[in-house]
Design a protein around this motif. Structure first.
Motif, PDB file in Angstrom:
ATOM      1  N   ALA A  13       0.390  -0.924  -0.147  1.00 28.67           N
ATOM      2  CA  ALA A  13      -0.039   0.275  -0.364  1.00 28.67           C
ATOM      3  C   ALA A  13       1.250   1.044  -0.007  1.00 28.67           C
ATOM      4  CB  ALA A  13      -1.165   0.145   1.306  1.00 28.67           C
ATOM      5  N   ALA A  14       2.257   1.217   0.765  1.00 27.57           N
ATOM      6  CA  ALA A  14       2.636   2.236   0.691  1.00 27.57           C
ATOM      7  C   ALA A  14       3.543   2.222  -0.472  1.00 27.57           C
ATOM      8  CB  ALA A  14       4.092   2.624   1.639  1.00 27.57           C
ATOM      9  N   VAL A  32      -5.661   3.092  -8.826  1.00 27.47           N
ATOM     10  CA  VAL A  32      -4.545   3.522  -8.189  1.00 27.47           C
ATOM     11  C   VAL A  32      -4.591   3.391  -6.411  1.00 27.47           C
ATOM     12  CG1 VAL A  32      -1.887   4.042  -7.688  1.00 27.47           C
ATOM     13  CG2 VAL A  32      -2.849   3.579 -10.000  1.00 27.47           C
ATOM     14  N   GLY A  33      -4.135   3.059  -5.597  1.00 27.18           N
ATOM     15  CA  GLY A  33      -4.074   2.996  -3.934  1.00 27.18           C
ATOM     16  C   GLY A  33      -4.612   1.774  -2.939  1.00 27.18           C
ATOM     17  N   GLN A  34      -5.274   2.562  -1.647  1.00 26.86           N
ATOM     18  CA  GLN A  34      -6.190   0.975  -0.923  1.00 26.86           C
ATOM     19  C   GLN A  34      -7.064   1.331  -1.240  1.00 26.86           C
ATOM     20  OE1 GLN A  34      -3.599  -0.268   2.439  1.00 26.86           O
ATOM     21  NE2 GLN A  34      -6.229  -0.301   3.547  1.00 26.86           N
ATOM     22  N   TRP A  35      -8.165   0.264  -1.325  1.00 29.13           N
ATOM     23  CA  TRP A  35     -10.006   0.014  -1.421  1.00 29.13           C
ATOM     24  C   TRP A  35      -9.848  -0.903  -0.371  1.00 29.13           C
ATOM     25  CZ3 TRP A  35     -12.168   3.773  -4.160  1.00 29.13           C
ATOM     26  CH2 TRP A  35     -11.657   4.524  -5.280  1.00 29.13           C
ATOM     27  N   GLY A  36     -11.050  -0.539   1.037  1.00 28.64           N
ATOM     28  CA  GLY A  36     -11.093  -1.109   2.239  1.00 28.64           C
ATOM     29  C   GLY A  36     -10.108  -1.144   2.983  1.00 28.64           C
ATOM     30  N   VAL A  44      -9.805  -5.775   1.522  1.00 34.26           N
ATOM     31  CA  VAL A  44      -8.341  -5.182   1.204  1.00 34.26           C
ATOM     32  C   VAL A  44      -8.365  -5.406  -0.230  1.00 34.26           C
ATOM     33  CG1 VAL A  44      -6.989  -6.229   2.705  1.00 34.26           C
ATOM     34  CG2 VAL A  44      -7.437  -3.771   1.603  1.00 34.26           C
ATOM     35  N   LEU A  45      -8.540  -4.804  -1.253  1.00 33.87           N
ATOM     36  CA  LEU A  45      -7.477  -4.650  -2.389  1.00 33.87           C
ATOM     37  C   LEU A  45      -6.347  -3.302  -3.038  1.00 33.87           C
ATOM     38  CD1 LEU A  45     -10.322  -5.800  -5.378  1.00 33.87           C
ATOM     39  CD2 LEU A  45      -8.498  -7.100  -4.171  1.00 33.87           C
ATOM     40  N   VAL A  46      -5.846  -3.364  -3.308  1.00 35.99           N
ATOM     41  CA  VAL A  46      -4.221  -2.424  -3.194  1.00 35.99           C
ATOM     42  C   VAL A  46      -3.311  -2.253  -5.243  1.00 35.99           C
ATOM     43  CG1 VAL A  46      -2.249  -1.603  -2.141  1.00 35.99           C
ATOM     44  CG2 VAL A  46      -3.161  -2.713  -0.744  1.00 35.99           C
ATOM     45  N   PHE A  47      -3.829  -1.658  -5.127  1.00 40.51           N
ATOM     46  CA  PHE A  47      -4.005  -1.594  -6.523  1.00 40.51           C
ATOM     47  C   PHE A  47      -2.621  -0.283  -7.341  1.00 40.51           C
ATOM     48  CE2 PHE A  47      -8.207  -2.440  -6.884  1.00 40.51           C
ATOM     49  CZ  PHE A  47      -8.915  -3.234  -8.019  1.00 40.51           C
ATOM     50  N   SER A  48      -1.476  -1.005  -7.609  1.00 37.70           N
ATOM     51  CA  SER A  48      -0.024  -0.535  -7.891  1.00 37.70           C
ATOM     52  C   SER A  48      -0.026   0.607  -9.394  1.00 37.70           C
ATOM     53  CB  SER A  48       1.134  -1.669  -8.174  1.00 37.70           C
ATOM     54  OG  SER A  48       1.027  -1.604  -9.442  1.00 37.70           O
ATOM     55  N   GLY A  49       0.727   1.723  -9.602  1.00 39.21           N
ATOM     56  CA  GLY A  49       0.461   2.116 -11.192  1.00 39.21           C
ATOM     57  C   GLY A  49       1.312   1.075 -12.240  1.00 39.21           C
ATOM     58  N   GLU A  50       2.104  -0.034 -11.158  1.00 41.17           N
ATOM     59  CA  GLU A  50       2.577  -0.929 -12.280  1.00 41.17           C
ATOM     60  C   GLU A  50       1.275  -1.575 -12.655  1.00 41.17           C
ATOM     61  OE1 GLU A  50       4.036  -0.004  -9.454  1.00 41.17           O
ATOM     62  OE2 GLU A  50       5.360   1.578 -10.306  1.00 41.17           O
ATOM     63  N   GLY A  51       0.022  -2.249 -12.831  1.00 41.26           N
ATOM     64  CA  GLY A  51      -0.503  -3.102 -12.902  1.00 41.26           C
ATOM     65  C   GLY A  51      -0.849  -3.853 -12.351  1.00 41.26           C
ATOM     66  N   THR A  52      -0.396  -4.493 -10.611  1.00 42.88           N
ATOM     67  CA  THR A  52      -0.755  -5.434 -10.236  1.00 42.88           C
ATOM     68  C   THR A  52      -1.507  -4.851  -8.894  1.00 42.88           C
ATOM     69  OG1 THR A  52       1.916  -4.602  -8.377  1.00 42.88           O
ATOM     70  CG2 THR A  52       2.326  -6.152 -10.187  1.00 42.88           C
ATOM     71  N   GLN A 120     -12.543   3.986  -0.391  1.00 42.36           N
ATOM     72  CA  GLN A 120     -11.181   3.742  -0.792  1.00 42.36           C
ATOM     73  C   GLN A 120     -11.222   4.500   0.781  1.00 42.36           C
ATOM     74  OE1 GLN A 120     -10.798   7.720  -3.015  1.00 42.36           O
ATOM     75  NE2 GLN A 120      -8.555   6.467  -4.037  1.00 42.36           N
ATOM     76  N   GLU A 121      -9.541   4.004   1.151  1.00 41.97           N
ATOM     77  CA  GLU A 121      -8.509   3.855   2.352  1.00 41.97           C
ATOM     78  C   GLU A 121      -8.663   5.706   2.684  1.00 41.97           C
ATOM     79  OE1 GLU A 121      -4.406   3.900   4.472  1.00 41.97           O
ATOM     80  OE2 GLU A 121      -4.532   4.578   2.475  1.00 41.97           O
ATOM     81  N   GLY A 122      -8.917   5.710   3.730  1.00 42.54           N
ATOM     82  CA  GLY A 122      -9.304   7.024   4.413  1.00 42.54           C
ATOM     83  C   GLY A 122     -10.249   7.212   4.466  1.00 42.54           C
ATOM     84  N   THR A 123     -11.301   7.281   4.126  1.00 49.00           N
ATOM     85  CA  THR A 123     -12.914   7.137   3.894  1.00 49.00           C
ATOM     86  C   THR A 123     -13.874   6.852   4.388  1.00 49.00           C
ATOM     87  OG1 THR A 123     -13.292   6.490   2.216  1.00 49.00           O
ATOM     88  CG2 THR A 123     -12.561   8.775   1.629  1.00 49.00           C
TER      89      THR A 123
END
Length: 125
Positions: A13-14, A32-36, A44-52, A120-123
């Motif tokens: 996530a970081a 891109v970022g953390q959801w849940g 939780v799902l964490v999406f990277s900008g690199e497509g993972t 979205q993380e933080g909401t």
């Protein structure tokens, strides 16, 4: 084992949040970022900008890749652990596509049926 998985998710996530980049060809809202993941142990799902993409359904760890076409994000090559956890709903392991809708991530199965929503993380949802 759960502590290691949680540590890996925090690290991913970081890294995902550190680069505000989006995958090539993305349009619209960024996934891109953390959801849940709130509270701890929630899906939780964490999406990277690199497509993972990585995640956890509260019991099992998920990993794979993602591609975006317009507003639909397709999860590809998904793999998950198969631990048996009593009382845990493993709905997230059936995720096939997702759509960003404001501050929420709508999660759909292979039949395009909505199976859940991650904030979205933080909401708050």
């Amino acid at each position: 084992m759960k502590r290691i998985a949680a540590l890996v998710l925090v690290l991913v996530a970081a890294l995902g949040l550190a680069g505000c980049a989006t995958a090539p060809g993305q349009e619209g809202a960024s996934v891109v970022g953390q959801w849940g993941g709130v509270p701890d142990g929630a899906p939780v799902l964490v999406f990277s900008g690199e497509g993972t993409v990585t995640g956890n359904d509260g019991c099992n760890t998920l990993t794979g890749s993602w591609k975006q076409a317009n507003d639909v994000i397709t999860l590809e090559n998904m793999a998950t652990t198969l631990m048996a956890c009593e009382g845990v709903d493993t709905w997230l392991s059936r995720a096939s596509t997702v759509k960003v809708h404001g501050m929420n991530l709508m999660v759909f199965d292979a039949q395009d049926k909505e199976i859940g929503v991650l904030a979205q993380e933080g909401t708050k949802n």
